[in-house]
Design a protein around this motif. Structure first.
Motif, short mmCIF file in Angstrom:
data_model
loop_
_atom_site.label_atom_id
_atom_site.label_comp_id
_atom_site.label_asym_id
_atom_site.label_seq_id
_atom_site.Cartn_x
_atom_site.Cartn_y
_atom_site.Cartn_z
N LEU A 25 59.16 5.82 53.90
CA LEU A 25 60.62 6.10 54.42
C LEU A 25 60.71 4.16 53.82
CD1 LEU A 25 60.10 7.17 57.62
CD2 LEU A 25 60.21 8.56 55.66
N ASP A 26 61.29 4.57 52.30
CA ASP A 26 61.65 3.30 51.56
C ASP A 26 63.04 3.28 52.78
OD1 ASP A 26 60.97 1.43 50.13
OD2 ASP A 26 61.75 2.74 48.37
N ARG A 27 62.68 1.95 53.04
CA ARG A 27 64.43 0.97 53.90
C ARG A 27 65.74 0.27 52.35
NH1 ARG A 27 65.07 -1.92 58.14
NH2 ARG A 27 63.28 -1.48 58.69
N SER A 28 66.34 0.81 53.23
CA SER A 28 67.68 0.90 51.79
C SER A 28 68.10 -0.99 51.54
CB SER A 28 68.43 1.50 52.18
OG SER A 28 69.20 1.18 53.04
N THR A 29 68.31 -0.95 50.50
CA THR A 29 68.54 -2.43 50.34
C THR A 29 69.08 -3.14 51.17
OG1 THR A 29 70.20 -1.51 48.93
CG2 THR A 29 68.44 -2.45 47.86
N SER A 30 70.79 -2.10 51.75
CA SER A 30 71.14 -2.91 53.32
C SER A 30 70.54 -2.75 54.43
CB SER A 30 72.60 -2.08 53.07
OG SER A 30 72.22 -0.43 53.86
N GLY A 31 69.58 -2.62 54.39
CA GLY A 31 68.57 -2.35 55.77
C GLY A 31 69.39 -1.55 56.41
N GLU A 32 70.48 -0.90 56.24
CA GLU A 32 71.19 0.05 56.56
C GLU A 32 70.57 1.50 57.47
OE1 GLU A 32 74.80 0.55 56.30
OE2 GLU A 32 75.75 -1.63 56.97
N GLY A 33 69.47 2.05 56.43
CA GLY A 33 68.63 3.36 56.29
C GLY A 33 67.67 3.48 55.80
N TYR A 34 67.21 4.56 55.92
CA TYR A 34 66.01 4.32 54.67
C TYR A 34 65.78 6.14 53.36
CZ TYR A 34 64.54 8.80 57.07
OH TYR A 34 64.52 9.68 58.66
N THR A 35 65.19 6.03 52.68
CA THR A 35 65.36 6.81 51.51
C THR A 35 63.95 7.20 51.38
OG1 THR A 35 67.01 5.74 49.60
CG2 THR A 35 65.61 7.69 49.39
N PRO A 36 63.25 9.03 51.45
CA PRO A 36 62.59 9.28 51.33
C PRO A 36 61.71 9.18 50.31
CG PRO A 36 63.72 10.69 53.45
CD PRO A 36 64.44 9.68 52.16
N THR A 37 60.89 8.74 49.93
CA THR A 37 60.14 8.80 49.09
C THR A 37 59.38 9.33 49.18
OG1 THR A 37 61.20 7.25 48.66
CG2 THR A 37 59.41 7.87 47.26
N ALA A 38 57.69 10.54 48.03
CA ALA A 38 56.97 11.12 48.25
C ALA A 38 56.22 10.64 46.94
CB ALA A 38 56.92 12.66 47.79
N HIS A 39 55.14 10.62 47.19
CA HIS A 39 54.19 9.87 46.07
C HIS A 39 52.77 10.05 46.18
CE1 HIS A 39 52.57 6.34 47.93
NE2 HIS A 39 53.21 6.93 49.70
N VAL A 40 52.03 9.47 45.06
CA VAL A 40 50.19 9.72 44.95
C VAL A 40 50.12 8.26 44.60
CG1 VAL A 40 50.44 12.71 44.40
CG2 VAL A 40 50.19 10.08 42.40
N HIS A 41 48.80 7.91 44.79
CA HIS A 41 48.41 6.62 44.42
C HIS A 41 46.72 6.89 44.44
CE1 HIS A 41 46.80 2.23 44.50
NE2 HIS A 41 46.25 2.91 45.91
N ALA A 42 46.40 6.50 43.26
CA ALA A 42 45.12 6.59 42.76
C ALA A 42 43.98 5.33 43.60
CB ALA A 42 44.60 6.74 40.81
N LEU A 43 42.82 6.28 44.06
CA LEU A 43 41.90 5.26 44.77
C LEU A 43 40.81 4.86 43.22
CD1 LEU A 43 41.79 6.93 47.98
CD2 LEU A 43 42.56 4.49 47.07
N ASP A 56 44.83 6.98 35.31
CA ASP A 56 44.59 7.34 37.13
C ASP A 56 44.64 8.60 36.58
OD1 ASP A 56 45.16 4.60 37.30
OD2 ASP A 56 47.17 5.27 38.62
N SER A 57 44.88 9.59 35.93
CA SER A 57 44.54 11.19 35.81
C SER A 57 43.08 10.98 35.61
CB SER A 57 45.66 12.23 34.89
OG SER A 57 45.73 10.96 33.41
N ILE A 58 42.71 10.61 34.17
CA ILE A 58 41.23 10.80 33.88
C ILE A 58 40.61 10.33 34.85
CG2 ILE A 58 39.76 9.78 31.93
CD1 ILE A 58 42.32 9.73 30.01
N LEU A 59 41.16 8.85 35.40
CA LEU A 59 39.63 8.32 36.49
C LEU A 59 39.68 9.56 37.77
CD1 LEU A 59 40.35 4.35 35.56
CD2 LEU A 59 38.39 6.57 34.21
N ILE A 60 40.93 9.87 37.99
CA ILE A 60 41.04 10.35 39.26
C ILE A 60 39.80 11.71 38.82
CG2 ILE A 60 41.89 12.54 40.48
CD1 ILE A 60 44.37 10.43 40.60
N ALA A 61 40.55 12.38 37.77
CA ALA A 61 39.44 13.51 37.34
C ALA A 61 37.50 13.18 37.59
CB ALA A 61 39.94 13.91 36.17
N ALA A 62 37.23 12.20 36.46
CA ALA A 62 36.15 11.39 36.85
C ALA A 62 35.49 11.29 37.49
CB ALA A 62 35.47 10.52 35.80
N ALA A 63 35.88 10.83 38.82
CA ALA A 63 35.82 10.51 40.02
C ALA A 63 35.34 12.06 41.08
CB ALA A 63 36.59 9.32 40.71
#
Length: 207
Positions: A33-51, A134-141
Motif C-alpha cells: 500500500l504505497d503511500r502517495s507523495t502527498s501523504g494523503e493516501g496510498y496506491t495499492p501495488t502488486a509485485h514480486v521479489h526474488a529471494l 531473477d527469472s532464471i535463478l528462481i527456476a534454478a532454485a
C-alpha cells in the motif's frame, strides 16, 4: 487499513504495516500500500521479489500499481479508505496478470517475468537485465530445469538485441553475462543458501 487488505486477501500475511507478502518457493508475491507523495493516501501495488539474490530490501519487481481507466495510478485517500478499498481490491485483482487470490504457480511467475522482459525490449525501455536474471535463478532454485533452459534461450536472444549504451556499467559482454548466469543457475546449493539467508534477513520465517 492493512488489516482490511489482509482480510480481503487471506492467503497473504501482514509482513509490515501497509505491506502484505506470501512466499511461493524462492520468490515472494506482495501487495504494498504505497503511500502517495502527498501523504494523503496510498496506491495499492502488486509485485514480486526474488529471494535468489542478496538484496537489502524487498523490491517491487514487476510492480503493477492500481490504475484508473486512463492508465494513470489510482490513489485511495486515507479519508476515503472505508468507502473505496473494496472497489480497489476488486480492481487490483482484476488488473494483475498474476492472481492475487489463488497463489500463482512458479511457472506462471517465471513466464510473467519473461513476458515483461520481452515487452520492455519491444517498447524500447531499458534492458530488463535483473528481471531476466531473477527469472532464471528462481527456476534454478526450485529445480525447474525446463524453465531454466527456456530462460537461458530468451536471455541469449535479448542480450543480442539490447543496446550496449543502455546496459549496466559493469557489463563486460553478452557471453560473460550468460556464462556467469549459467554458472549461478547450475549451483542450486548456493542458491538455496542465499534464499535461506534472505528469509532470515527480512524476517520471513513465518510466511
Amino acid at each position: 487499513m492493512t488489516s482490511d487488505w489482509a482480510s480481503a486477501f487471506p492467503e497473504f500475511d501482514v509482513w509490515r504495516p501497509m505491506h502484505l507478502l506470501r512466499r511461493i518457493g524462492p520468490v515472494l508475491q506482495g501487495i504494498c500500500l504505497d503511500r502517495s507523495t502527498s501523504g494523503e493516501g496510498y496506491t495499492p501495488t502488486a509485485h514480486v521479489h526474488a529471494l535468489t539474490r542478496e538484496f537489502p530490501v524487498i523490491s517491487l519487481t514487476l510492480g503493477h500499481r492500481l490504475e484508473r481507466p486512463s492508465g494513470q495510478p489510482e490513489t485511495v485517500l486515507f479519508s476515503r479508505h472505508e468507502d473505496e478499498f473494496q472497489d480497489a481490491v476488486g480492481a487490483l485483482n482484476e488488473q494483475c496478470q498474476l492472481s492475487l487470490s489463488e497463489p500463482p504457480s512458479l511457472d506462471e511467475i517465471v513466464r510473467e517475468y519473461h513476458s515483461v522482459c520481452l515487452s520492455r525490449q519491444e517498447k524500447g525501455l531499458p534492458p530488463a537485465v535483473l528481471e531476466m536474471e531473477d527469472s532464471i535463478l528462481i527456476a534454478a532454485a526450485a529445480g525447474r530445469g525446463g524453465l531454466v533452459e527456456a530462460g537461458i534461450v530468451l536471455a541469449e536472444d535479448l542480450a543480442a538485441r539490447w543496446p550496449k549504451a543502455r546496459l549496466p556499467l559493469d557489463w563486460v559482454s553478452a557471453d560473460a553475462w550468460l556464462e556467469g548466469l549459467a554458472a549461478k543457475a547450475g549451483d542450486r546449493e548456493a542458491l538455496e543458501a542465499i534464499v535461506s539467508g534472505q528469509v532470515r534477513k527480512h524476517k520471513l520465517d513465518k510466511l
